[in-house]
Motif scaffolding. Structure first.
Motif: not given
Length: 174
Positions: A31, A28, A144, A17
């Motif tokens: 991933s 973000y 993540l 991630g």
């Protein structure tokens, strides 16, 4: 802004991630999972190494968080996990990344507020924290979570000027 790579090592599936720490939260970036197939252990370890190296080349993180090995019910599984973890660490070290290690309990505590959270609780908190609309694969979600845990730990060290401190056995070494 710092790009952080989180790695959830495994001899069959290694999750990764990538998040961007903006100083006010994390965003973000990417991933996924590195699947090693059914080859021999050396072939699978090479796949982990190459896969992590490619993620590093593609996204350019400067730091990496990775989960520590815990004692599994099966000693052979724990050894294979440790070897996959080693392959990922070497890929990060060879690329010059700062590498930090976290126990599963530390990651769960940082993400869900309790060290006893299950994988689904961690996955839901990862989705919430990163404002994801779809659930990432469970191994990617764990990676993540590791990246987010690393971001939180880095943020807590910045006011004290300890971002370059070394960790040893979970403790800071200046």
């Amino acid at each position: 802004m710092t790009l952080i790579l989180g790695i959830d090592p495994g001899s069959r599936i290694t999750g990764f991630g990538v998040v961007r720490d903006t100083g006010r939260g994390c965003e973000y970036i990417a991933s996924g999972c590195i699947r090693t197939g059914t080859g021999s252990l050396p072939e699978r370890l090479q796949t982990v190494y190459r896969g992590v190296s490619e993620v590093i080349r593609q996204y350019g993180p400067i730091t990496m968080g990775i989960e520590q090995v815990f004692m599994a019910r099966n000693a052979d599984s724990a050894l294979k996990l440790g070897q996959a973890r080693g392959a990922a660490i070497v890929a990060g070290a060879e690329s010059g990344l700062e590498i930090a290690e976290y126990t599963a309990t530390q990651v769960k505590q940082a993400i869900a507020g309790t060290g006893g959270a299950d994988k689904q609780q961690v996955q839901m908190m990862v989705m919430h924290l990163l404002k994801l609309l779809q659930k990432p694969q469970i191994d990617a979600s764990d990676a993540l979570a590791i990246a987010l845990c690393h971001a939180h730990h880095r943020q807590s060290l910045i006011p004290h000027g300890l971002t370059q401190a070394k960790r040893r056995s979970g403790r800071l070494r200046l």
